[in-house]
Scaffold this motif. Structure first.
Motif, PDB file in Angstrom:
ATOM      1  N   HIS A 163      89.479 -85.043 -73.009  1.00 18.36           N
ATOM      2  CA  HIS A 163      88.158 -84.847 -73.608  1.00 18.36           C
ATOM      3  C   HIS A 163      87.874 -83.371 -73.878  1.00 18.36           C
ATOM      4  O   HIS A 163      88.483 -82.482 -73.294  1.00 18.36           O
ATOM      5  N   ASP A 164      86.921 -83.144 -74.772  1.00 19.48           N
ATOM      6  CA  ASP A 164      86.458 -81.791 -75.080  1.00 19.48           C
ATOM      7  C   ASP A 164      85.614 -81.267 -73.925  1.00 19.48           C
ATOM      8  O   ASP A 164      84.974 -82.041 -73.215  1.00 19.48           O
TER       9      ASP A 164
ATOM     10  N   THR B  33      86.358 -82.606 -85.750  1.00 23.78           N
ATOM     11  CA  THR B  33      85.268 -81.971 -85.009  1.00 23.78           C
ATOM     12  C   THR B  33      85.744 -81.682 -83.589  1.00 23.78           C
ATOM     13  O   THR B  33      86.651 -82.354 -83.080  1.00 23.78           O
ATOM     14  N   ARG B  34      85.132 -80.703 -82.960  1.00 18.32           N
ATOM     15  CA  ARG B  34      85.519 -80.331 -81.589  1.00 18.32           C
ATOM     16  C   ARG B  34      85.377 -81.508 -80.628  1.00 18.32           C
ATOM     17  O   ARG B  34      86.143 -81.628 -79.671  1.00 18.32           O
ATOM     18  N   HIS B  35      84.391 -82.352 -80.868  1.00 15.69           N
ATOM     19  CA  HIS B  35      84.137 -83.498 -79.982  1.00 15.69           C
ATOM     20  C   HIS B  35      85.311 -84.484 -80.002  1.00 15.69           C
ATOM     21  O   HIS B  35      85.426 -85.315 -79.102  1.00 15.69           O
TER      22      HIS B  35
ATOM     23  N   TRP C 141      77.417 -77.913 -82.490  1.00 12.88           N
ATOM     24  CA  TRP C 141      78.695 -77.216 -82.297  1.00 12.88           C
ATOM     25  C   TRP C 141      79.832 -78.244 -82.182  1.00 12.88           C
ATOM     26  O   TRP C 141      80.881 -78.108 -82.812  1.00 12.88           O
ATOM     27  N   ALA C 142      79.607 -79.270 -81.384  1.00 15.39           N
ATOM     28  CA  ALA C 142      80.652 -80.264 -81.120  1.00 15.39           C
ATOM     29  C   ALA C 142      80.953 -81.127 -82.338  1.00 15.39           C
ATOM     30  O   ALA C 142      82.090 -81.560 -82.537  1.00 15.39           O
ATOM     31  N   LEU C 143      79.925 -81.374 -83.175  1.00  8.63           N
ATOM     32  CA  LEU C 143      80.088 -82.324 -84.279  1.00  8.63           C
ATOM     33  C   LEU C 143      80.239 -81.663 -85.650  1.00  8.63           C
ATOM     34  O   LEU C 143      80.344 -82.348 -86.659  1.00  8.63           O
ATOM     35  N   ARG C 144      80.291 -80.342 -85.683  1.00 10.70           N
ATOM     36  CA  ARG C 144      80.473 -79.646 -86.964  1.00 10.70           C
ATOM     37  C   ARG C 144      81.919 -79.835 -87.440  1.00 10.70           C
ATOM     38  O   ARG C 144      82.866 -79.683 -86.670  1.00 10.70           O
TER      39      ARG C 144
END
Length: 196
Positions: free
Chosen positions: A102-103, A24-26, A157-160
């Protein structure tokens, strides 16, 4: 009194533990630290102070060698300051000797920026760290994820979970971020400030 970054002794990637968050992006921070670990042929992570840690060898510009600690807090993002602060106490590391990866939704996907101190931009991981350390004076490597399209929430968005071309891009961006992190370790954070 203004403070400045010092020689980095801990690189802390931010993310959430567990396979469901891995791609995920996060988890850009974890992915970057994992990329560094692969380059050093790290085979073993140990659990210490609530974080997974591994040694990373660095050759500085003057030719000297030292070992930096790679860290991935085992708590969730919004409580990552606890494990990091415990790790810092155990190794007698100051906030100015830490690089947090970090993201960052306010940077375009694939964009990278090194900064020292400053705002937290509503990032729960950074807020937790600043709260536990009692200062914002630590170095950050911001890995751009961009903002969500349309009406999608930032959290979704961050956790997809990323798949296909999106996952390939994410992993390639983590390699680029690892390049920049390595440069910070070799040349110093100040030499990399603002670098994208």
């Amino acid at each position: 009194m203004a403070t400045h970054p010092k020689e980095i002794r801990i690189v802390c990637g931010l993310g959430n533990p567990g396979a469901e968050y891995e791609h995920t992006r996060h988890n850009a921070g974890f992915a970057t630290v994992d990329a560094l670990a692969r380059r050093a042929d790290v085979r073993y992570w140990k659990s210490e102070a609530g974080a997974l840690v591994a040694p990373y060898p660095v050759r500085s510009q003057d030719g000297s060698e030292r070992t930096v600690l790679l860290a991935k807090p085992e708590s969730y993002m919004n409580t990552s300051g606890g494990p990091l602060s415990k790790l810092m106490r155990a190794h007698h590391v100051s906030p100015q000797e830490v690089l947090v990866v970090h993201d960052e939704v306010d940077l375009a996907p694939g964009a990278l920026e090194v900064k020292f101190g400053g705002g937290l931009n509503a990032h729960n991981g950074l807020r937790s760290i600043a709260s536990k350390l009692g200062t914002r004076d630590f170095a950050r490597l911001r890995v751009g994820t961009g903002r969500p399209p349309g009406r999608m929430s930032v959290a979704d968005w961050a956790l997809r979970t990323l798949k296909g071309a999106f996952l390939e891009e994410f992993l390639a961006e983590a390699e680029d971020a690892a390049d920049l992190a390595a440069l910070c370790l070799e040349r110093g954070v100040e030499a990399c400030l603002g670098r994208r």
